[in-house]
Design an enzyme around this catalytic site. Structure first.
Site, short mmCIF file in Angstrom:
data_model
loop_
_atom_site.label_atom_id
_atom_site.label_comp_id
_atom_site.label_asym_id
_atom_site.label_seq_id
_atom_site.Cartn_x
_atom_site.Cartn_y
_atom_site.Cartn_z
N HIS A 23 0.96 4.19 3.96
CA HIS A 23 0.53 5.17 3.18
C HIS A 23 0.39 6.69 3.03
CE1 HIS A 23 -3.67 1.96 3.78
NE2 HIS A 23 -2.45 1.46 3.29
N SER A 62 0.93 -1.12 0.14
CA SER A 62 -0.14 0.39 -0.39
C SER A 62 1.15 1.05 0.25
CB SER A 62 -0.69 -0.36 0.93
OG SER A 62 -1.59 -1.06 1.15
#
Length: 319
Positions: free
Chosen positions: A231, A179
């Protein structure tokens, strides 16, 4: 995440151009790269997941009449009980063994390689498919436009940036997944739009669409069991890299080359300025992050409210 189809070129005088037009320094024609790196990354992630499940060997570790391995007909490739791993994947101990990001091992056992290896591991088949589909939608278009070297660098360095920030703030749990690298590609898409502003048509619509996609994904990262620091770290790293690696000649430069008396600069002043600022911020940020990490610093001590960025408690769940 697939809504990256933006018109470019503005007042285009070449009828052969299309939405994927890329101004090349040596040619007025389109530059379209064949995407092979992103598919290769997808295949590599699938292969690693299969290898992890082979090592996991759920039936061997969970024996007896109450054997609760999921999809048992897969044998040693069957998944852990859903109460242990609801994402249909291996155990936490297997992920740790195979290279998951764990602060103690990185700092105290000098296993810095985990900052990279964790990018290739996934907690389960659902986690894997979600990330790989997103990578295909985002990465293939970018690789077709900018080539495998630049996109590959953004992917890897953004993944590293995400791992560094995750290690600084989440020190009591392990972390896996691509991610951070994916958010790096999203960040690069945003900075590419900003630094190449003059060659885009429908600028406001493109910017609003991209910001909406980024905001939704970051908001979802505030749910429990999601590493939103990876993230955020990946996004910020990719955002800087976009200003460095994805700069295009400004609009009108190609046509001005035929007019020797008035040749337009290839890049504008603000593109050079953003390039320099991004290089400084990226180098300083990664250096400071690595120094803090290997000194054993806890990011939560320096930012008391930052933990809310990864999980925001509500009446429906706790963090």
């Amino acid at each position: 995440m697939a809504n990256r189809d933006m018109e470019r070129g503005g007042k285009n005088h070449n009828n052969n151009n299309n939405n994927n037009y890329f101004y090349d320094e040596t040619s007025s024609g389109d530059t379209h790269w064949t995407s092979w790196l992103i598919p290769a990354i997808v295949v590599a992630n699938l292969a690693v997941f299969i290898a992890v499940m082979f090592v996991n060997d759920c039936p061997k570790k969970i024996i007896g009449p109450n054997n609760a391995c999921v999809v048992r007909f897969l044998g040693r490739f069957s998944f852990q009980p859903l109460k242990e791993n609801p994402l249909f994947g291996p155990s936490s101990s297997t992920l740790e063994k195979m290279g998951a990001l764990e602060w103690r091992k990185v700092v105290h056992e000098h296993q810095g390689w985990r900052l990279i290896s964790c990018m290739w591991l996934h907690a389960g088949i659902i986690h894997l498919l979600t990330n790989m589909l997103s990578l295909i939608f985002i990465g293939i278009r970018l690789e077709q436009q900018f080539g495998f070297i630049r996109v590959g660098l953004i992917y890897l360095i953004s993944g590293l940036g995400g791992s560094i920030l995750s290690s600084l703030f989440l020190q009591e749990s392990i972390s896996v997944g691509a991610s951070g690298a994916l958010f790096g590609l999203l960040g690069a898409m945003l900075s590419e739009l900003l630094t190449n502003w003059t060659i885009y048509a429908n600028k406001a619509a493109a910017l609003i669409t991209l910001l909406f996609i980024i905001a939704i994904n970051l908001a979802l990262g505030m749910l429990p069991r999601v590493d939103n620091f990876a993230h955020i770290g990946g996004f910020l790293t990719g955002f800087c890299l976009g200003f460095i690696l994805l700069v295009r000649p400004q609009y009108g430069w190609e046509s001005s080359r035929t007019n020797t008396s008035r040749t337009k600069r290839k890049h504008s002043v603000y593109q050079y300025a953003l390039f320099v600022v991004a290089v400084v911020v990226l180098v300083v940020g990664l250096t400071v992050g690595l120094v803090m990490l290997f000194k054993g610093e806890n990011g939560n001590k320096h930012c008391k409210w930052c933990h809310y960025l990864s999980c925001f408690p509500t009446s429906k769940w706790t963090c």
